[in-house]
Design an enzyme around this catalytic site. Sequence first.
Site, PDB file in Angstrom:
ATOM      1  N   HIS A 279     -14.413  57.342   8.633  1.00 52.47           N
ATOM      2  CA  HIS A 279     -13.527  56.175   8.643  1.00 52.47           C
ATOM      3  C   HIS A 279     -12.186  56.548   9.266  1.00 52.47           C
ATOM      4  CE1 HIS A 279     -12.471  58.261   4.868  1.00 52.47           C
ATOM      5  NE2 HIS A 279     -11.237  57.810   5.095  1.00 52.47           N
TER       6      HIS A 279
ATOM      7  N   THR B 180     -11.161  62.168   9.101  1.00 54.82           N
ATOM      8  CA  THR B 180     -11.264  63.375   8.277  1.00 54.82           C
ATOM      9  C   THR B 180     -12.727  63.800   8.182  1.00 54.82           C
ATOM     10  OG1 THR B 180      -9.325  62.758   6.986  1.00 54.82           O
ATOM     11  CG2 THR B 180     -10.827  64.372   6.013  1.00 54.82           C
TER      12      THR B 180
ATOM     13  N   HIS C 296      -6.774  59.308  12.811  1.00 54.58           N
ATOM     14  CA  HIS C 296      -7.732  60.404  12.859  1.00 54.58           C
ATOM     15  C   HIS C 296      -8.931  60.086  11.978  1.00 54.58           C
ATOM     16  CE1 HIS C 296      -5.335  61.076   9.217  1.00 54.58           C
ATOM     17  NE2 HIS C 296      -6.431  61.639   8.732  1.00 54.58           N
TER      18      HIS C 296
ATOM     19  N   THR D 122      -8.145  55.436   8.953  1.00 54.94           N
ATOM     20  CA  THR D 122      -7.152  54.671   8.195  1.00 54.94           C
ATOM     21  C   THR D 122      -6.305  53.867   9.175  1.00 54.94           C
ATOM     22  OG1 THR D 122      -7.092  56.345   6.462  1.00 54.94           O
ATOM     23  CG2 THR D 122      -5.225  54.817   6.585  1.00 54.94           C
TER      24      THR D 122
END
Length: 615
Positions: free
Chosen positions: A572, A503, A501, A574
């Site tokens: 970004h 954030t 995902h 992860t």
Amino acid sequence: MTAMINDSLVSLVSRLGTGRDKASTVFYSNPVMTDEQALAAYRGSWLPRKIVDIPALDSCRKWRDWQAKNAEIELIEAEENRLNVKGKILEALTKARLFGGAAIFIGTGDANPELPLNPDRVGKTGLKYLTVLSRRDMTAGPIEQDVTNEYHGKPSYYEVTGSSSMQMVRIHPSRLVVFVGARQPDSLMMMGALEGWGDSVLTATLDAIKNADSTAGNIASLVFEAKIDIIRIPDFMKQISSPTYRADIIERYTLANMSKGINGTLLLDKEEEYETKSASLAGLTDILMAFMQIVSGAADIPVTRLLGQSPAGMNSTGESDLANYHDRIQSIQQLEMTPAMHKMDECLLRSALGTRPAEVHFTWAPLKQMSEKERADIFKLTADAARQLVGSGTGQEIIARDAVSRALVNRLVEDGVLPGLEDAVDEFGEIGEQEPSEAEMAAAAATQIAKQPVVPPLKQAANDAAPRTLYVRRDVLNAADIIAWAKGQGFATTLPADDMHVTITFSRAPVDWMEMGSTWDDEVKVPRGGARLMEKFGEARVLLFNSNMLRWRHDEMVDKGATWDHEEYTPHITISYDPDAPDLDGVSPYQGEIVLGPERFEEIDADWRAGISEE
């Protein structure tokens, strides 16, 4: 016999052999530049050409924005295109700057062009043509001396060659869009060919241009003389008179240069001496740029625009120079072009519309070209301002939604940020023509409920809107593509596809979720390419990318009270928490498309790390 002085700066007595200051004998005289000299400079050297062309081009480059109804704007712009108004203005400005003056004849089909032009007599398609005439194509009549005449200080008429080469036609000045190059301070002082016109812009700048051109030419010659081979030959001058000796010498050193060029070895007689002298070229660039700076100042064009180069020096951006230059071009547009084009524009409007609406006018478009990010920022600010004006469809708007909708559409069309918006509005209608959405009806109903007395059953609903921590994310819909890339880069494990995902907000401070607004799109597609980096955030290996939409959404929530634990926000994804993940220096970032799902609002889970797993 009368001698004509052509130089602008003249010294009658030099300082040589006297105690006088050289400057005490210097005075200025009237410079003389013929049309042939101006044309030769324009055709033969790039600097004069750019000095003439650049301001004329920039004055027309962004053109103008008509302020009228959409249908009227289309008709006006179609008429401009039919007559090639923009091209004719550019041609006239260029010729005016080169020769000192030019004009555009407003062709309305009148039988007698010697009479004043009356725009009120021009009907639909009444403007037939526009003809560009340089100062060389026409002769200015005597200067108007009547102070009550609107053309006082200007030629009372102009003469051009008619259909027959022996026939001269007089044209009233109201039928011409007249441009001059470098303006004369007093038209009565300029007699002869220049009477009623101005100077070529090259007249006052030619000395600076020639100095720069000469310096560049001398530097070019010096480059070829930077290395000289010197060979001393015994009895050379004594024997050079012999033809046989001269032929032998030429053949001898031709062979020596050939051997030197092939293997780097030079064969000489024992008594011959060889020496190489090199000229230092250090500092020549600074000298040339100093002359270019003088040319830039003389032409009133920044070096960054004149030479097309980036500014040099620490913290140099050239923004202030370009801003001053743009102000100068806008002054030319407002103070010179607009008054000169007034009669033509009055005819143009009547020719396009058949009438002259009093409210129709134009503004010159800004010269600075905005970047895509600046356009998008303006779009966001404009849309946010419109939302504030109309509220949320609850009947509490400051301005009627229909009025804001129409103004917003006009603004977005002028800014060009939403191509095809006009056609879409024509097809689907404006906001006021559509049925209210379910969200708008719900918001209106909530407002009506809020106006009623509060009773116990509503207490729990009010508590539901209490501030709370906020975690907003968008799930990656094409996580399989990213996982396949990561495996190919050597990652043994990655986060599972349903956990990848982006954030948007992680606010530990409680906020009112209902104040966070809503996004425009339920799905976000980040195009391929662009800036992509692999970084290590703590134990996480993350893929950084750019998305203006995500940045704006994050900033919007922060502006409304959400907090963020870091100094700045960078979108970004992860990839992995694996401590044995490959060295990121050897990882090529993912360059494919990134597809993100709708926003998900959740409260912060203090124990979120415990739920991390990899596959």
